[in-house]
Design a protein around this motif. Sequence first.
Motif, PDB file in Angstrom:
ATOM      1  N   ARG A   1       0.844  -1.240  -0.022  1.00  0.00           N
ATOM      2  CA  ARG A   1      -0.076  -0.185  -0.097  1.00  0.00           C
ATOM      3  C   ARG A   1       0.838   1.365  -0.137  1.00  0.00           C
ATOM      4  O   ARG A   1       0.710   2.135  -0.695  1.00  0.00           O
ATOM      5  N   ALA A   2       2.128   1.246   0.828  1.00  0.00           N
ATOM      6  CA  ALA A   2       2.956   2.569   0.881  1.00  0.00           C
ATOM      7  C   ALA A   2       3.485   2.668  -0.514  1.00  0.00           C
ATOM      8  O   ALA A   2       3.434   3.848  -0.875  1.00  0.00           O
ATOM      9  N   ARG A   3       4.024   1.473  -1.099  1.00  0.00           N
ATOM     10  CA  ARG A   3       4.618   1.668  -2.609  1.00  0.00           C
ATOM     11  C   ARG A   3       3.608   2.372  -3.606  1.00  0.00           C
ATOM     12  O   ARG A   3       3.933   3.139  -4.392  1.00  0.00           O
ATOM     13  N   GLN A   4       2.222   1.951  -3.391  1.00  0.00           N
ATOM     14  CA  GLN A   4       1.268   2.393  -4.488  1.00  0.00           C
ATOM     15  C   GLN A   4       1.075   3.805  -4.139  1.00  0.00           C
ATOM     16  O   GLN A   4       0.997   4.678  -5.038  1.00  0.00           O
ATOM     17  N   THR A   5       0.837   4.050  -2.881  1.00  0.00           N
ATOM     18  CA  THR A   5       0.522   5.523  -2.627  1.00  0.00           C
ATOM     19  C   THR A   5       1.613   6.449  -3.044  1.00  0.00           C
ATOM     20  O   THR A   5       1.601   7.681  -3.522  1.00  0.00           O
ATOM     21  N   GLY A   6       2.854   6.031  -2.986  1.00  0.00           N
ATOM     22  CA  GLY A   6       4.088   6.725  -3.158  1.00  0.00           C
ATOM     23  C   GLY A   6       4.245   7.132  -4.657  1.00  0.00           C
ATOM     24  O   GLY A   6       5.117   7.883  -4.817  1.00  0.00           O
ATOM     25  N   THR A   7       3.454   6.357  -5.557  1.00  0.00           N
ATOM     26  CA  THR A   7       3.587   6.649  -6.925  1.00  0.00           C
ATOM     27  C   THR A   7       2.781   7.866  -7.296  1.00  0.00           C
ATOM     28  O   THR A   7       2.818   8.375  -8.589  1.00  0.00           O
ATOM     29  N   ARG A   8       2.049   8.598  -6.282  1.00  0.00           N
ATOM     30  CA  ARG A   8       1.071   9.457  -6.557  1.00  0.00           C
ATOM     31  C   ARG A   8       1.441  10.605  -5.980  1.00  0.00           C
ATOM     32  O   ARG A   8       1.542  10.595  -4.885  1.00  0.00           O
ATOM     33  N   SER A   9       1.584  11.709  -6.427  1.00  0.00           N
ATOM     34  CA  SER A   9       1.980  13.250  -5.876  1.00  0.00           C
ATOM     35  C   SER A   9       0.585  13.956  -5.828  1.00  0.00           C
ATOM     36  O   SER A   9      -0.499  13.541  -6.285  1.00  0.00           O
ATOM     37  N   LEU A  10       0.706  15.019  -4.859  1.00  0.00           N
ATOM     38  CA  LEU A  10      -0.428  15.796  -4.742  1.00  0.00           C
ATOM     39  C   LEU A  10      -0.693  16.622  -6.062  1.00  0.00           C
ATOM     40  O   LEU A  10      -2.003  16.892  -6.036  1.00  0.00           O
ATOM     41  N   GLU A  11       0.362  16.866  -6.884  1.00  0.00           N
ATOM     42  CA  GLU A  11       0.149  17.349  -8.174  1.00  0.00           C
ATOM     43  C   GLU A  11      -0.890  16.352  -9.168  1.00  0.00           C
ATOM     44  O   GLU A  11      -1.718  16.772  -9.671  1.00  0.00           O
ATOM     45  N   ASP A  12      -0.553  15.085  -8.906  1.00  0.00           N
ATOM     46  CA  ASP A  12      -1.603  14.276  -9.493  1.00  0.00           C
ATOM     47  C   ASP A  12      -2.882  14.072  -9.274  1.00  0.00           C
ATOM     48  O   ASP A  12      -3.671  13.946  -9.618  1.00  0.00           O
ATOM     49  N   ALA A  13      -2.891  14.019  -7.683  1.00  0.00           N
ATOM     50  CA  ALA A  13      -4.263  14.137  -7.192  1.00  0.00           C
ATOM     51  C   ALA A  13      -5.120  15.447  -7.899  1.00  0.00           C
ATOM     52  O   ALA A  13      -6.274  15.278  -7.778  1.00  0.00           O
TER      53      ALA A  13
END
Length: 464
Positions: free
Chosen positions: A296-308
């Motif tokens: 889960r940590a690896r998955q979340t780490g692929t997305r930045s706040l800019e991506d969000a």
Amino acid sequence: MGSEGMKQPWKIGMFQCAGLMGAWKLPENTATDFLDLNHWLTMARRCEDAGVDFLFFADDYGYPVVGDGIPATALRGGVQFPKADPTMILPALAAVTERLGLVTTLSTTVEKPPMVARKMATLDHITNGRIGWNIVTGAGQNASARLFGLPMTEHDLRYEIAADHVDLSLKLWEGCWDEGGLVIDREAGIFADPDKVREIEHHGPHFDAKGLLPVPPGPQRTPMLFQAGASVPGRDLAAKYAEAVFLAAEVPALTAQIADIRRRAEEYGRDPRSIKCLIAGTFVVAETEADAHALRARQTGTRSLEDAAASYAFFTGLDLSVMDPDKPLDVEAALTQTGRTNVERFLGPDAPTVREILEEFQRNSVMGAPFIGDAGQVVDQAQAVIEATDADGFLVQPDHTGTFDSFIDLVMPELRARGLVATDLPAMTLRERLLGTGTPHLAPEHPGAAYRRDVASAKSPATA
């Protein structure tokens, strides 16, 4: 949850779009193969062998738009972009499967009713009755309006158009051809019986038509009808026409949405249990709980706040990056015409700040909180949600590989061991598989059934 729901096996669908999605930056992720047909053939075969009910493709013509164009972060991050046309992939998947349902999205804003009716009737034949239509007004409305050179249509008006669109599509599927209309008698020289084939007329608030659907009815006649959209107009459209609904939210909101859809369905004269409500479920599962949390940590780490922020702009048309991060969304933001569901979920007395919304989208995007742990733990969590919400199953999101391998290998055996899913089902139509009514056709109380001459003539004058 009611006892009726507990007796029914869960319905399991798998969510995809024919494009880049998910944690594609991870080296084991295969989402970048979305233009390789073998990617989809392998996925479909695996889903069928595992006993999954259907493979679902989301689709739209949109992409994130901020200001007057697509933000660079969306291009760099592959946010809701790019994507291909899933209807081009479905026939190939039908050819390598026999039992797996296949569901795709066609927009009522972009696609005209005769176009939808012809495509879906053809796919009903090609799939032997395993096709479903996900009825949506379309995602990324601000981008698609620009692309087609059309004015932006107001949110609630799009749902009025959608209702008229579905009504006309149903007339084409149900009203043009009677049973036995297709004869193919070579000796008599009769291809179709003129007494059993006719043009329909439709004069609705948004569509006018007089004509004939040239494709004879397939096994289901009308494709299995799905809907995704949790705004008030979306729930009303689902209650009137849908046979299955996709919902993504946290438990309190899901419980209220499902109860509201069933209440509205009953007001439309339909059996409220005839609509299968499926929760968009993210399963982060591994052999151990610790491994699942690390994943889960690896998955979340692929997305930045800019991506969000780019993703949020796609779904709502709102640019959070220019708003005060320490304040909630303002009232004017709620009036967006692009999409309401992901604005309304962040309003109210306990509304989060803009920064908290971005952090939520970074973690989960439009989905609810994931189920995390080993197979037994995630199924325990999923069971609790089903019992709390009165839902009928899950629309499973792709895992870290861009496929459903971890769910198929770890979760499906656990579901079978607990008797939560049906096993060894024979080939049948998608409607029969999901609704269990024993007929491939619309239920008699569904509004579309009234357009079939044999159904209409069988009704008494008091009910016709």
